[in-house]
Motif scaffolding. Structure first.
Motif, PDB file in Angstrom:
ATOM      1  N   PRO A 159     -23.562  13.986  20.604  1.00  0.00           N
ATOM      2  CA  PRO A 159     -24.775  13.543  19.896  1.00  0.00           C
ATOM      3  C   PRO A 159     -24.619  12.237  19.130  1.00  0.00           C
ATOM      4  O   PRO A 159     -25.621  11.628  18.747  1.00  0.00           O
ATOM      5  N   ARG A 160     -23.388  11.764  18.916  1.00  0.00           N
ATOM      6  CA  ARG A 160     -23.230  10.491  18.208  1.00  0.00           C
ATOM      7  C   ARG A 160     -23.865   9.338  18.987  1.00  0.00           C
ATOM      8  O   ARG A 160     -24.397   8.401  18.391  1.00  0.00           O
ATOM      9  N   PHE A 161     -23.831   9.415  20.336  1.00  0.00           N
ATOM     10  CA  PHE A 161     -24.396   8.317  21.113  1.00  0.00           C
ATOM     11  C   PHE A 161     -25.918   8.348  21.105  1.00  0.00           C
ATOM     12  O   PHE A 161     -26.567   7.295  21.068  1.00  0.00           O
ATOM     13  N   GLY A 276     -27.345  -6.133  11.223  1.00  0.00           N
ATOM     14  CA  GLY A 276     -26.374  -5.147  10.791  1.00  0.00           C
ATOM     15  C   GLY A 276     -25.462  -4.710  11.918  1.00  0.00           C
ATOM     16  O   GLY A 276     -25.611  -5.138  13.072  1.00  0.00           O
ATOM     17  N   ILE A 277     -24.518  -3.857  11.570  1.00  0.00           N
ATOM     18  CA  ILE A 277     -23.527  -3.356  12.529  1.00  0.00           C
ATOM     19  C   ILE A 277     -23.501  -1.837  12.461  1.00  0.00           C
ATOM     20  O   ILE A 277     -23.417  -1.253  11.368  1.00  0.00           O
ATOM     21  N   LEU A 278     -23.556  -1.193  13.614  1.00  0.00           N
ATOM     22  CA  LEU A 278     -23.376   0.249  13.723  1.00  0.00           C
ATOM     23  C   LEU A 278     -22.027   0.516  14.374  1.00  0.00           C
ATOM     24  O   LEU A 278     -21.678  -0.123  15.370  1.00  0.00           O
ATOM     25  N   ARG A 279     -21.286   1.473  13.831  1.00  0.00           N
ATOM     26  CA  ARG A 279     -20.015   1.829  14.452  1.00  0.00           C
ATOM     27  C   ARG A 279     -19.737   3.308  14.268  1.00  0.00           C
ATOM     28  O   ARG A 279     -20.246   3.939  13.333  1.00  0.00           O
ATOM     29  N   VAL A 280     -18.940   3.842  15.168  1.00  0.00           N
ATOM     30  CA  VAL A 280     -18.466   5.216  15.036  1.00  0.00           C
ATOM     31  C   VAL A 280     -17.248   5.205  14.124  1.00  0.00           C
ATOM     32  O   VAL A 280     -16.316   4.418  14.330  1.00  0.00           O
ATOM     33  N   GLU A 281     -17.260   6.054  13.119  1.00  0.00           N
ATOM     34  CA  GLU A 281     -16.128   6.184  12.217  1.00  0.00           C
ATOM     35  C   GLU A 281     -15.168   7.219  12.805  1.00  0.00           C
ATOM     36  O   GLU A 281     -15.507   8.382  12.942  1.00  0.00           O
ATOM     37  N   GLY A 282     -13.979   6.777  13.185  1.00  0.00           N
ATOM     38  CA  GLY A 282     -13.042   7.670  13.845  1.00  0.00           C
ATOM     39  C   GLY A 282     -13.101   7.479  15.346  1.00  0.00           C
ATOM     40  O   GLY A 282     -13.445   6.418  15.851  1.00  0.00           O
ATOM     41  N   SER A 283     -12.776   8.522  16.076  1.00  0.00           N
ATOM     42  CA  SER A 283     -12.688   8.440  17.534  1.00  0.00           C
ATOM     43  C   SER A 283     -14.061   8.491  18.173  1.00  0.00           C
ATOM     44  O   SER A 283     -14.792   9.471  18.025  1.00  0.00           O
ATOM     45  N   ALA A 284     -14.419   7.423  18.876  1.00  0.00           N
ATOM     46  CA  ALA A 284     -15.740   7.353  19.499  1.00  0.00           C
ATOM     47  C   ALA A 284     -15.823   8.150  20.786  1.00  0.00           C
ATOM     48  O   ALA A 284     -16.925   8.530  21.210  1.00  0.00           O
ATOM     49  N   PHE A 285     -14.704   8.387  21.436  1.00  0.00           N
ATOM     50  CA  PHE A 285     -14.711   9.082  22.720  1.00  0.00           C
ATOM     51  C   PHE A 285     -13.895  10.369  22.621  1.00  0.00           C
ATOM     52  O   PHE A 285     -13.088  10.682  23.479  1.00  0.00           O
ATOM     53  N   SER A 286     -14.122  11.097  21.548  1.00  0.00           N
ATOM     54  CA  SER A 286     -13.387  12.337  21.333  1.00  0.00           C
ATOM     55  C   SER A 286     -14.133  13.508  21.945  1.00  0.00           C
ATOM     56  O   SER A 286     -15.319  13.444  22.234  1.00  0.00           O
ATOM     57  N   THR A 295     -17.979  14.049  12.702  1.00  0.00           N
ATOM     58  CA  THR A 295     -17.635  12.635  12.624  1.00  0.00           C
ATOM     59  C   THR A 295     -18.845  11.876  12.080  1.00  0.00           C
ATOM     60  O   THR A 295     -19.892  12.470  11.832  1.00  0.00           O
ATOM     61  N   SER A 296     -18.702  10.567  11.920  1.00  0.00           N
ATOM     62  CA  SER A 296     -19.758   9.789  11.272  1.00  0.00           C
ATOM     63  C   SER A 296     -20.136   8.563  12.089  1.00  0.00           C
ATOM     64  O   SER A 296     -19.321   7.995  12.808  1.00  0.00           O
ATOM     65  N   GLY A 303     -24.037  -6.003   2.981  1.00  0.00           N
ATOM     66  CA  GLY A 303     -23.058  -5.574   1.996  1.00  0.00           C
ATOM     67  C   GLY A 303     -23.176  -4.125   1.598  1.00  0.00           C
ATOM     68  O   GLY A 303     -22.411  -3.638   0.755  1.00  0.00           O
ATOM     69  N   GLN A 304     -24.112  -3.403   2.197  1.00  0.00           N
ATOM     70  CA  GLN A 304     -24.307  -1.987   1.911  1.00  0.00           C
ATOM     71  C   GLN A 304     -23.821  -1.135   3.084  1.00  0.00           C
ATOM     72  O   GLN A 304     -23.817  -1.576   4.240  1.00  0.00           O
ATOM     73  N   ILE A 305     -23.410   0.091   2.763  1.00  0.00           N
ATOM     74  CA  ILE A 305     -22.939   1.038   3.780  1.00  0.00           C
ATOM     75  C   ILE A 305     -23.834   2.264   3.767  1.00  0.00           C
ATOM     76  O   ILE A 305     -24.108   2.842   2.700  1.00  0.00           O
ATOM     77  N   GLN A 306     -24.295   2.663   4.957  1.00  0.00           N
ATOM     78  CA  GLN A 306     -25.037   3.908   5.104  1.00  0.00           C
ATOM     79  C   GLN A 306     -24.346   4.740   6.177  1.00  0.00           C
ATOM     80  O   GLN A 306     -23.887   4.194   7.189  1.00  0.00           O
ATOM     81  N   GLU A 307     -24.276   6.034   5.965  1.00  0.00           N
ATOM     82  CA  GLU A 307     -23.490   6.886   6.857  1.00  0.00           C
ATOM     83  C   GLU A 307     -24.298   8.105   7.278  1.00  0.00           C
ATOM     84  O   GLU A 307     -25.004   8.709   6.466  1.00  0.00           O
ATOM     85  N   TRP A 308     -24.188   8.461   8.561  1.00  0.00           N
ATOM     86  CA  TRP A 308     -24.810   9.659   9.108  1.00  0.00           C
ATOM     87  C   TRP A 308     -23.706  10.589   9.614  1.00  0.00           C
ATOM     88  O   TRP A 308     -22.849  10.173  10.413  1.00  0.00           O
ATOM     89  N   LEU A 309     -23.727  11.823   9.176  1.00  0.00           N
ATOM     90  CA  LEU A 309     -22.757  12.808   9.641  1.00  0.00           C
ATOM     91  C   LEU A 309     -23.218  13.389  10.974  1.00  0.00           C
ATOM     92  O   LEU A 309     -24.380  13.812  11.112  1.00  0.00           O
ATOM     93  N   VAL A 310     -22.329  13.395  11.954  1.00  0.00           N
ATOM     94  CA  VAL A 310     -22.618  13.987  13.256  1.00  0.00           C
ATOM     95  C   VAL A 310     -21.819  15.289  13.358  1.00  0.00           C
ATOM     96  O   VAL A 310     -20.589  15.259  13.315  1.00  0.00           O
ATOM     97  N   PRO A 311     -22.480  16.434  13.467  1.00  0.00           N
ATOM     98  CA  PRO A 311     -21.759  17.702  13.522  1.00  0.00           C
ATOM     99  C   PRO A 311     -20.773  17.738  14.688  1.00  0.00           C
ATOM    100  O   PRO A 311     -20.979  17.097  15.732  1.00  0.00           O
ATOM    101  N   ALA A 312     -19.701  18.485  14.502  1.00  0.00           N
ATOM    102  CA  ALA A 312     -18.729  18.663  15.582  1.00  0.00           C
ATOM    103  C   ALA A 312     -19.427  19.200  16.819  1.00  0.00           C
ATOM    104  O   ALA A 312     -20.328  20.032  16.734  1.00  0.00           O
TER     105      ALA A 312
END
Length: 358
Positions: A159-161, A276-286, A295-296, A303-312
């Motif tokens: 679901p992260r993608f 802005g920039i979007l990135r996967v925090e941690g392993s993107a292809f796990s 993961t996030s 200069g601001q950070i916003q984060e979305w939690l993606v359930p396992a």
């Protein structure tokens, strides 16, 4: 491979997965009864085939009933009802409803074509073919047979993608300019087909398809116009063990990616936009097991950070469930023929650039 080939439409075109991701079976009707599990036969009994057999046993709509291997002892050790000492014997046995092709890359085309010719749906490990011509041939055969063919891009079922694609579509980072992604690890593949060019080995095919497919899936409808191999190294047999390359897509977005078996373990995915920039925090292809807290996906903006939690999540199980939905009817393929062909075409361009560098 022409632009027309890359833009090839299919009666089984991909679903609009914004907000839901390939995990959803778009267009599927609600079942009125519980159907019998899909009887799946596995071609191959290597390590990854055994791993996927365990994944399939966690999917209630799949029953792994058969394995075929040229090593009967390994096939017998899989603990299934039917064991075959040839791939054709499994395909023609009448004991299976669908086939999972887990053979070495060079055997994807011939045995997928045999299964399709016998009217069997196929889930094939990535890469589906050694080049875009092979991939197009298999999808043409699937269309002619009227059965599903799905390339095993399991990572896109996480679901992260879908989240990233939804955030991009919502305009959070403005126009996309660049995608940077990669899949690297340090593994000695000596004695493995991945180290042998004649068997379809090399990291471009084995790992490069992850970041390239993810980039093209995000840029739905785009294809690679050109490629430049930035660096590459090969083993004594001539298989590429490390590749770094850039792509220029038809929609103006650029892509850089790395695929390597001789770098530290890292799997990343980053989308750079005007705002802005979007990135996967941690392993993107796990895949599982993932951290229990998930993961996030991170947005860097002004200069601001916003984060979305993606359930396992277990993306392979999601992919397997989607394959069952394709076979039983009503679902629209999340991994379209166009995406598979475009991914293979991009890798073809990189391979040509690597040869020019040599």
């Amino acid at each position: 491979m022409t632009d027309a080939d890359i833009r090839r439409e299919s009666p089984r075109e991909s679903a609009d997965v914004l907000g839901s991701g390939p995990t959803a079976s778009a267009g599927a009707a609600a079942p009125t009864h519980q159907p019998a599990p899909l009887r799946v036969g596995i071609l191959g009994a290597g390590g990854f085939a055994r791993h996927m057999r365990q994944e399939m046993r966690r999917v209630p709509t799949i029953d792994v009933v058969a394995v075929a291997s040229r090593d009967p002892d390994r096939a017998s050790a899989c603990g299934v009802e039917h064991v075959f000492d040839s791939y054709e014997a499994l395909i023609t046995s009448g004991e299976v409803d669908a086939v999972y092709n887990a053979l070495s890359n060079d055997l994807h085309l011939p045995w997928t074509m045999v299964a399709l010719a016998h009217g069997l749906p196929v889930l094939c490990e990535k890469p589906l073919g050694l080049d875009a011509t092979e991939v197009a041939m298999m999808h043409d055969a699937a269309d002619a047979a009227g059965v599903p063919l799905l390339e095993g891009f399991w990572h896109l079922f996480h679901p992260r993608f879908a989240l990233i694609r939804g955030l991009v579509a919502a305009g959070l980072i403005g126009d996309v300019l660049h995608i940077n992604a990669g899949f690297t690890h340090s593994v000695d593949f000596a004695g493995n087909y991945r180290a042998e060019p004649a068997l379809g080995g090399g990291m471009l095919l084995d790992l490069g398809c992850y970041p390239v497919a993810a980039a093209l899936w995000l840029r739905d409808g785009a294809h690679a116009m050109s490629a430049t191999a930035l660096s590459a190294s090969h083993n004594d047999l001539g298989a590429d063990m490390h590749v770094e390359a850039s792509l220029q897509l038809s929609d103006g977005v650029s892509v850089t990616f790395t695929a390597s078996a001789c770098r530290e373990s890292r799997r990343w995915y980053e989308v750079v936009g005007q705002d802005g920039i979007l990135r996967v925090e941690g392993s993107a292809f796990s895949h599982h097991p993932e951290p229990k807290d998930g993961t996030s996906v991170v947005l860097e903006q002004g200069g601001q950070i916003q984060e979305w939690l993606v359930p396992a999540s277990d993306p392979r199980a999601q992919m397997l469930g989607h394959f069952v939905d394709l076979v039983t009817g009503g679902a629209v393929p999340a991994i379209s023929p166009k995406l598979s062909i475009a991914t293979a075409h991009a890798l073809d361009l990189v391979r040509a650039s690597m040869h020019e560098r040599a």
